[in-house]
Design a protein around this motif. Structure first.
Motif, PDB file in Angstrom:
ATOM      1  N   ALA B 488       0.826  -1.202   0.000  1.00  0.00           N
ATOM      2  CA  ALA B 488       0.000   0.000   0.000  1.00  0.00           C
ATOM      3  C   ALA B 488       0.861   1.252   0.000  1.00  0.00           C
ATOM      4  O   ALA B 488       1.997   1.239   0.463  1.00  0.00           O
ATOM      5  CB  ALA B 488      -0.890  -0.004   1.231  1.00  0.00           C
ATOM      6  N   THR B 489       0.324   2.327  -0.551  1.00  0.00           N
ATOM      7  CA  THR B 489       1.030   3.601  -0.528  1.00  0.00           C
ATOM      8  C   THR B 489       1.120   4.059   0.915  1.00  0.00           C
ATOM      9  O   THR B 489       0.101   4.112   1.613  1.00  0.00           O
ATOM     10  CB  THR B 489       0.244   4.646  -1.338  1.00  0.00           C
ATOM     11  OG1 THR B 489       0.031   4.096  -2.626  1.00  0.00           O
ATOM     12  CG2 THR B 489       1.006   5.938  -1.452  1.00  0.00           C
ATOM     13  N   PRO B 490       2.273   4.418   1.356  1.00  0.00           N
ATOM     14  CA  PRO B 490       2.425   4.736   2.775  1.00  0.00           C
ATOM     15  C   PRO B 490       1.478   5.847   3.221  1.00  0.00           C
ATOM     16  O   PRO B 490       0.824   5.707   4.251  1.00  0.00           O
ATOM     17  CB  PRO B 490       3.884   5.184   2.866  1.00  0.00           C
ATOM     18  CG  PRO B 490       4.564   4.504   1.723  1.00  0.00           C
ATOM     19  CD  PRO B 490       3.560   4.428   0.640  1.00  0.00           C
ATOM     20  N   VAL B 491       1.400   6.866   2.426  1.00  0.00           N
ATOM     21  CA  VAL B 491       0.570   8.002   2.856  1.00  0.00           C
ATOM     22  C   VAL B 491      -0.889   7.607   2.960  1.00  0.00           C
ATOM     23  O   VAL B 491      -1.615   8.012   3.853  1.00  0.00           O
ATOM     24  CB  VAL B 491       0.765   9.177   1.887  1.00  0.00           C
ATOM     25  CG1 VAL B 491      -0.204  10.294   2.201  1.00  0.00           C
ATOM     26  CG2 VAL B 491       2.190   9.673   1.950  1.00  0.00           C
ATOM     27  N   ASP B 492      -1.331   6.787   1.995  1.00  0.00           N
ATOM     28  CA  ASP B 492      -2.744   6.386   1.976  1.00  0.00           C
ATOM     29  C   ASP B 492      -3.114   5.599   3.232  1.00  0.00           C
ATOM     30  O   ASP B 492      -4.253   5.650   3.694  1.00  0.00           O
ATOM     31  CB  ASP B 492      -3.025   5.512   0.753  1.00  0.00           C
ATOM     32  CG  ASP B 492      -3.084   6.366  -0.497  1.00  0.00           C
ATOM     33  OD1 ASP B 492      -3.072   7.617  -0.341  1.00  0.00           O
ATOM     34  OD2 ASP B 492      -3.141   5.796  -1.594  1.00  0.00           O
ATOM     35  N   LEU B 493      -2.167   4.824   3.716  1.00  0.00           N
ATOM     36  CA  LEU B 493      -2.509   3.914   4.787  1.00  0.00           C
ATOM     37  C   LEU B 493      -2.121   4.402   6.180  1.00  0.00           C
ATOM     38  O   LEU B 493      -2.499   3.807   7.167  1.00  0.00           O
ATOM     39  CB  LEU B 493      -1.852   2.549   4.525  1.00  0.00           C
ATOM     40  CG  LEU B 493      -2.274   1.888   3.204  1.00  0.00           C
ATOM     41  CD1 LEU B 493      -1.558   0.566   3.048  1.00  0.00           C
ATOM     42  CD2 LEU B 493      -3.781   1.719   3.152  1.00  0.00           C
ATOM     43  N   LEU B 494      -1.379   5.464   6.174  1.00  0.00           N
ATOM     44  CA  LEU B 494      -0.972   5.971   7.493  1.00  0.00           C
ATOM     45  C   LEU B 494      -2.172   6.487   8.272  1.00  0.00           C
ATOM     46  O   LEU B 494      -3.053   7.117   7.695  1.00  0.00           O
ATOM     47  CB  LEU B 494       0.023   7.129   7.306  1.00  0.00           C
ATOM     48  CG  LEU B 494       1.499   6.754   7.049  1.00  0.00           C
ATOM     49  CD1 LEU B 494       2.280   8.029   6.788  1.00  0.00           C
ATOM     50  CD2 LEU B 494       2.075   5.991   8.222  1.00  0.00           C
ATOM     51  N   VAL B 496      -4.078   9.171  10.522  1.00  0.00           N
ATOM     52  CA  VAL B 496      -3.931  10.618  10.396  1.00  0.00           C
ATOM     53  C   VAL B 496      -2.949  11.178  11.422  1.00  0.00           C
ATOM     54  O   VAL B 496      -2.234  12.146  11.162  1.00  0.00           O
ATOM     55  CB  VAL B 496      -5.321  11.293  10.498  1.00  0.00           C
ATOM     56  CG1 VAL B 496      -5.888  11.148  11.896  1.00  0.00           C
ATOM     57  CG2 VAL B 496      -5.230  12.749  10.103  1.00  0.00           C
ATOM     58  N   SER B 497      -2.904  10.512  12.582  1.00  0.00           N
ATOM     59  CA  SER B 497      -2.011  11.023  13.618  1.00  0.00           C
ATOM     60  C   SER B 497      -0.548  10.867  13.227  1.00  0.00           C
ATOM     61  O   SER B 497       0.323  11.542  13.759  1.00  0.00           O
ATOM     62  CB  SER B 497      -2.291  10.301  14.938  1.00  0.00           C
ATOM     63  OG  SER B 497      -2.112   8.916  14.743  1.00  0.00           O
ATOM     64  N   ALA B 498      -0.309   9.937  12.264  1.00  0.00           N
ATOM     65  CA  ALA B 498       1.074   9.677  11.882  1.00  0.00           C
ATOM     66  C   ALA B 498       1.520  10.502  10.689  1.00  0.00           C
ATOM     67  O   ALA B 498       2.673  10.440  10.288  1.00  0.00           O
ATOM     68  CB  ALA B 498       1.232   8.188  11.564  1.00  0.00           C
ATOM     69  N   ILE B 499       0.591  11.249  10.082  1.00  0.00           N
ATOM     70  CA  ILE B 499       0.957  12.035   8.906  1.00  0.00           C
ATOM     71  C   ILE B 499       1.681  13.293   9.366  1.00  0.00           C
ATOM     72  O   ILE B 499       1.155  14.077  10.161  1.00  0.00           O
ATOM     73  CB  ILE B 499      -0.287  12.412   8.077  1.00  0.00           C
ATOM     74  CG1 ILE B 499      -0.963  11.136   7.546  1.00  0.00           C
ATOM     75  CG2 ILE B 499       0.096  13.335   6.929  1.00  0.00           C
ATOM     76  CD1 ILE B 499      -2.235  11.397   6.822  1.00  0.00           C
ATOM     77  N   MET B 500       2.890  13.460   8.900  1.00  0.00           N
ATOM     78  CA  MET B 500       3.687  14.641   9.244  1.00  0.00           C
ATOM     79  C   MET B 500       4.019  15.397   7.965  1.00  0.00           C
ATOM     80  O   MET B 500       4.402  14.803   6.953  1.00  0.00           O
ATOM     81  CB  MET B 500       4.994  14.217   9.930  1.00  0.00           C
ATOM     82  CG  MET B 500       4.792  13.528  11.287  1.00  0.00           C
ATOM     83  SD  MET B 500       3.876  14.554  12.474  1.00  0.00           S
ATOM     84  CE  MET B 500       5.029  15.889  12.731  1.00  0.00           C
ATOM     85  N   LEU B 501       3.840  16.698   8.015  1.00  0.00           N
ATOM     86  CA  LEU B 501       4.147  17.525   6.859  1.00  0.00           C
ATOM     87  C   LEU B 501       5.420  18.288   7.152  1.00  0.00           C
ATOM     88  O   LEU B 501       5.564  18.892   8.223  1.00  0.00           O
ATOM     89  CB  LEU B 501       3.008  18.506   6.571  1.00  0.00           C
ATOM     90  CG  LEU B 501       1.631  17.881   6.308  1.00  0.00           C
ATOM     91  CD1 LEU B 501       0.580  18.972   6.134  1.00  0.00           C
ATOM     92  CD2 LEU B 501       1.679  17.006   5.067  1.00  0.00           C
ATOM     93  N   SER B 502       6.288  18.272   6.189  1.00  0.00           N
ATOM     94  CA  SER B 502       7.547  18.972   6.369  1.00  0.00           C
ATOM     95  C   SER B 502       7.748  19.894   5.185  1.00  0.00           C
ATOM     96  O   SER B 502       8.005  19.433   4.069  1.00  0.00           O
ATOM     97  CB  SER B 502       8.691  17.958   6.463  1.00  0.00           C
ATOM     98  OG  SER B 502       9.917  18.641   6.452  1.00  0.00           O
ATOM     99  N   ALA B 525       0.343  19.362  11.888  1.00  0.00           N
ATOM    100  CA  ALA B 525       1.009  18.246  11.200  1.00  0.00           C
ATOM    101  C   ALA B 525       2.473  18.546  10.916  1.00  0.00           C
ATOM    102  O   ALA B 525       3.183  17.699  10.372  1.00  0.00           O
ATOM    103  CB  ALA B 525       0.285  17.953   9.887  1.00  0.00           C
ATOM    104  N   GLY B 526       2.930  19.778  11.255  1.00  0.00           N
ATOM    105  CA  GLY B 526       4.356  20.073  11.133  1.00  0.00           C
ATOM    106  C   GLY B 526       4.717  21.036  10.040  1.00  0.00           C
ATOM    107  O   GLY B 526       5.896  21.326   9.841  1.00  0.00           O
ATOM    108  N   ALA B 527       3.735  21.529   9.274  1.00  0.00           N
ATOM    109  CA  ALA B 527       4.049  22.415   8.159  1.00  0.00           C
ATOM    110  C   ALA B 527       4.213  23.850   8.629  1.00  0.00           C
ATOM    111  O   ALA B 527       3.649  24.248   9.647  1.00  0.00           O
ATOM    112  CB  ALA B 527       2.936  22.341   7.112  1.00  0.00           C
ATOM    113  N   VAL B 528       4.983  24.592   7.847  1.00  0.00           N
ATOM    114  CA  VAL B 528       5.079  26.039   8.063  1.00  0.00           C
ATOM    115  C   VAL B 528       4.035  26.666   7.143  1.00  0.00           C
ATOM    116  O   VAL B 528       4.062  26.429   5.931  1.00  0.00           O
ATOM    117  CB  VAL B 528       6.478  26.560   7.701  1.00  0.00           C
ATOM    118  CG1 VAL B 528       6.526  28.074   7.837  1.00  0.00           C
ATOM    119  CG2 VAL B 528       7.517  25.885   8.563  1.00  0.00           C
TER     120      VAL B 528
END
Lengths: 214, 639
Positions: B488-494, B496-502, B525-528
């Protein structure tokens, strides 16, 4: 309505005139009788067919290749098939000198030979015809038992045409012993001899086929 | 009086009927002309050969010459054939032509009789020719032919009576008797001609009536078509108005819902029951549930509207089939577990790992059926069975969703797939829902070339719904027989709490509530996150950030903003050659909006109200891709 140019009407008129000329010419040819005969009133002396007829006798002169004479033979076949009295039929068939026998062995000759009681004579150079004074194919002569000529002429209404006519009527009356209404009629057929030949004198050689007339 | 009858028949006829009659007569005359041309030539050829056969030569002793009959057949026959043929070819249908043919035909009779030696049989040629001439349906042609026969007999009768009457002398009037026999046939032929003419006239009148009726019908059809065109235009206008209304309503309802749902989520996440009290937690949950229900209702209404307006489209892209089931499982399992219902997904046969389909719609159908199954099952199990089937129409993907719920009788089952209807009214009261789910699912399946049906149902025993779709395996794919083998695509299956935006995200949004809400989620989620109030400001900020060497990684833009909207912003960036990932945010949820965003240059598409999970996933997806590897199609959508 479709109109045609005036010139087409002129063409049509010319066409009708040409057709009229052609038709009339053809009709005139068909109805133009052959040369008349110089048959004598009685059985000619020196004829090789018979010395003198003792029964009623029919003499038919034919050119074996004349298409017009087919109608003559067919007419005679009908008239002679009801013969009640003794009747002698002589068919004199023209043959030129120098030609083979095959020349005269035509379908017309075979049909003529099948006429009731017929005897066929090959007339080399037409000398017997000349002796009887005959110049046209299809000429019929009727002689009484006394050797007297009672009818001389054709038995068709025109060239190659069958149909009621005075000649065949005379033949029917002759074979049934009745009085003939006429003693002559026009003959339609091919000339047996050229005119100049008809005037000359030649020796007649007569050969015979079938029952001799003698 | 046939002629009078014919004239009176046409006196009342219309000019059109007369024209039709004239046209048909002309056709008849022309075809008969052609027939006689053939006949004349046949007569000429046969006549010439017959003459050559019967009397080829004439003889004088031993000398011979061609017989006069041969000349007659060739020359006179030619005259009789050629001129009428010329007329028939140059002036077909003309009166002169058919009369010339009549003359020629009768003289051909005379010629044939002549050259055949007057054979009785050839006389029948006259009577046959007269009958043929009656084909013209023109009595005057028969008269002309009769006059030719009479003239021929008259002339022959006068000059050569032996040739026709067999006697040397005949009455000059005997030809009249012969002509009389021809006239007897003429009488019959005249009757035939008039009858034929009458039938042609009647037929012309009928044709005219038919044409008039056809014209009237055409006129009525034209009027009706014009009316229908107007009605259709009105209907289209109404449809457009409805679409506009739905779009606006969608926007107007979704925008506040975004804030309600978003802030309810935030409150719920930050709420501590021990500190804030149980009533407060329940209140926040009630707000969230009510908002989600309202969103579901709006989505269903929009979907059914799009389908019924024919605006719903499905795509066919390479998709990982097991992922669809895993997503459904991950979304449905918590709900099922809460109800004490066991959820099982089993593969009855190996299935392709990748197939060509519309994964969003397949997921929607599956979610719908599974959601229903879980909703209506109070205890027991919900089983999703997957298998491939080979049929005459090709490979099929068959998915059965079976539950141990209350089941249905036949009457209830018959109402299932009708929009806005459920098994019975008590279902709505007890379980809620719009009654659109099954109707939408079936219509989506039909759009995808398949169907959704009720496989079986028994009151008290449960139901089984079947999804039947064409199975198009992706080229080079492998077969899998269990869900765990899927990569599975990692992002699709993660989760929501594990999704981090950089990275740096620019949010272009004019609504203050949404600015706060979206930036909250993204920052968490970590984004600026930088915020622009409209497209023009966003454009300036992007330019400045690029020139400062700290370019943005993603542009998240609302599509409806003052001064410069999202469409203009995306278009301008693409025109300037920017490869910045752009995600469209819009409260419009119609298909044409998605297409419009894509046309403007957006890479992804998210609808309001914002679903936090979907938003973070699509942001993570586009931020994780290098800008040089971006493709513009297909557009990614956050549902």
């Amino acid at each position: 309505m479709i109109r045609v140019p005036a010139r087409v009407l002129v063409y049509s008129f010319i066409w009708l005139c040409l057709i009229a000329c052609g038709t009339l010419s053809l009709a005139a040819y068909s109805n133009r009788a052959g040369a008349s005969s110089n048959a004598g009133p009685s059985w000619p002396t020196g004829s090789l067919l018979l010395e003198q007829p003792r029964d009623s006798t029919v003499v038919l002169f034919l050119h074996p290749r004349c298409p017009c004479s087919r109608a003559t033979v067919r007419e005679l076949k009908g008239a002679l098939s009801v013969t009640p009295a003794p009747l002698r039929v002589c068919v004199v068939v023209f043959a030129p000198a120098g030609e083979s026998e095959q020349w005269s062995q035509t379908d017309l000759l075979r049909q003529a030979g099948s006429l009731p009681g017929a005897s066929v004579f090959i007339d080399i150079e037409g000398k017997e015809a000349e002796r009887f004074g005959i110049r046209t194919s299809g000429h019929v002569l009727l002689y009484s038992p006394m050797g007297k000529l009672v009818y001389s002429g054709g038995v068709t209404p025109s060239r190659g045409h069958e149909g009621e006519n005075a000649g065949i009527d005379a033949v029917r009356r002759f074979v049934s012993g009745r009085t003939l209404p006429t003693s002559e009629a026009a003959v339609f057929g091919c000339p047996i001899l050229h005119a100049e030949e008809a005037c000359g004198t030649r020796e007649v050689v007569c050969s015979q086929e079938g029952e001799p007339c003698h | 009086m046939p002629l009078t009858a014919l004239r009176s028949r046409f006196a009342a006829a219309t000019p059109r009927a007369r024209a039709i009659h004239h046209e048909r007569l002309l056709d008849l005359h022309r075809s008969t002309d052609r027939m006689f041309v053939i006949l004349l030539w046949v007569q000429w050829i046969i006549g010439t050969f017959a003459t050559i056969f019967l009397s080829p030569l004439t003889w004088i002793g031993a000398a011979s010459h061609p017989h006069v009959h041969v000349y007659g057949a060739i020359l006179l026959g030619g005259l009789l054939t050629l001129f009428p043929s010329y007329l028939a070819l140059r002036h077909p249908g003309a009166r002169l032509t058919r009369h010339a043919i009549a003359v020629a035909q009768m003289l051909w009779s005379a010629l044939l009789i002549h050259v055949s030696g007057g054979r009785l049989e050839t006389h029948f040629h006259i009577f046959g020719s007269l009958a043929f001439l009656a084909f013209y349906r023109d009595w005057s042609v028969v008269v002309t032919a009769t006059v030719v026969v009479a003239l021929d007999h008259m002339i022959r009768g006068i000059f050569w009576p032996l040739s026709v009457f067999g006697v040397a002398e005949s009455s000059n009037w005997r030809w009249i008797e012969h002509a009389g026999w021809v006239v007897i046939e003429d009488v019959v032929l005249f009757a035939s001609c008039f009858k034929g003419q009458r039938e042609l006239a009647d037929s012309a009148v009928r044709q005219e009536q038919l044409e008039a009726s056809f014209q009237r019908t055409e006129m009525v059809v034209e009027v009706r078509t014009a009316e229908l065109r107007v009605a259709n235009a009105l209907a289209n206008e109404a449809s457009r108005a409805k679409s506009d209304f739905l779009a606006n309503m969608s926007h107007e309802i979704r925008t506040p819902l975004t804030a309600i749902l978003g802030y309810a989520d935030i409150l719920s996440d930050e709420c501590d029951p021990a500190k804030d009290g149980l009533e407060r937690v329940k209140g926040i949950d009630t707000i969230r549930n009510a908002s989600r229900h309202l969103l579901m209702v709006i989505n269903d209404i929009l979907d059914i509207s799009k389908i019924e307006a024919g605006k719903m489209t499905v795509e066919s892209v390479e998709s990982r089939l097991p992922n669809v089931f895993i997503e459904v499982d991950s979304l449905m399992r918590p709900r099922a577990t809460n109800k004490g219902v066991e959820l099982t997904i089993c593969m009855q046969t190996p299935v392709p790992e990748s197939i060509l389909t519309d994964p969003t719609r397949l997921r929607q159908i599956l979610m719908n059926l599974t959601g229903n199954a879980v909703k209506f099952t109070s205890s027991g199990a919900v089983t999703i069975s997957v298998r491939c089937e080979s049929r005459s129409e090709g490979q099929r993907l068959v998915i059965d969703v079976e539950d141990t719920g209350p089941g249905m009788n036949n009457e209830e089952a018959a109402r299932l797939f009708k929009p806005f209807s459920q098994a019975d009214a008590s279902v709505t009261r007890k379980f809620g829902g719009t009654g659109l789910g099954l109707a939408i699912s079936r219509k989506l399946a039909v759009l995808m070339g398949g169907n959704v049906s009720l496989a079986h149902s028994e009151p008290g025993r449960g139901s089984c719904f079947r999804i039947d779709l064409p199975l198009n395996a992706a080229p080079g794919t492998t077969m899998v027989d269990a869900l765990q083998v899927v990569d599975a695509t990692p992002v699709d299956l993660l989760p929501v709490s594990a999704i981090m935006l950089s990275g740096r995200i620019l949010l272009a949004e004019d609504g203050v509530d949404n600015q706060r809400l979206i930036s909250f989620h993204l920052k968490r989620a970590g984004a600026v996150v930088d915020i622009a109030d409209n497209g023009a400001i966003a454009l300036a900020m992007i330019d400045k950030a690029t020139s400062d060497g700290c370019a943005y990684d993603l542009l998240l833009t609302d599509m409806q903003m003052p001064e410069m909207d999202g469409y203009a912003l995306a278009r301008t960036l693409r025109e300037k050659g920017s490869r910045l990932a752009i995600i469209a945010l819009t409260a419009h949820a119609m298909a044409e909006d998605e297409e419009r965003c894509h046309t403007a240059g957006c890479d992804g598409y998210a609808t309001k109200p914002i679903d936090k999970t979907s938003l973070l996933r699509i942001c993570a997806l586009w931020m994780s891709r290098p800008s040089s590897g971006r493709t513009r199609k297909p557009i990614n959508r956050a549902a």
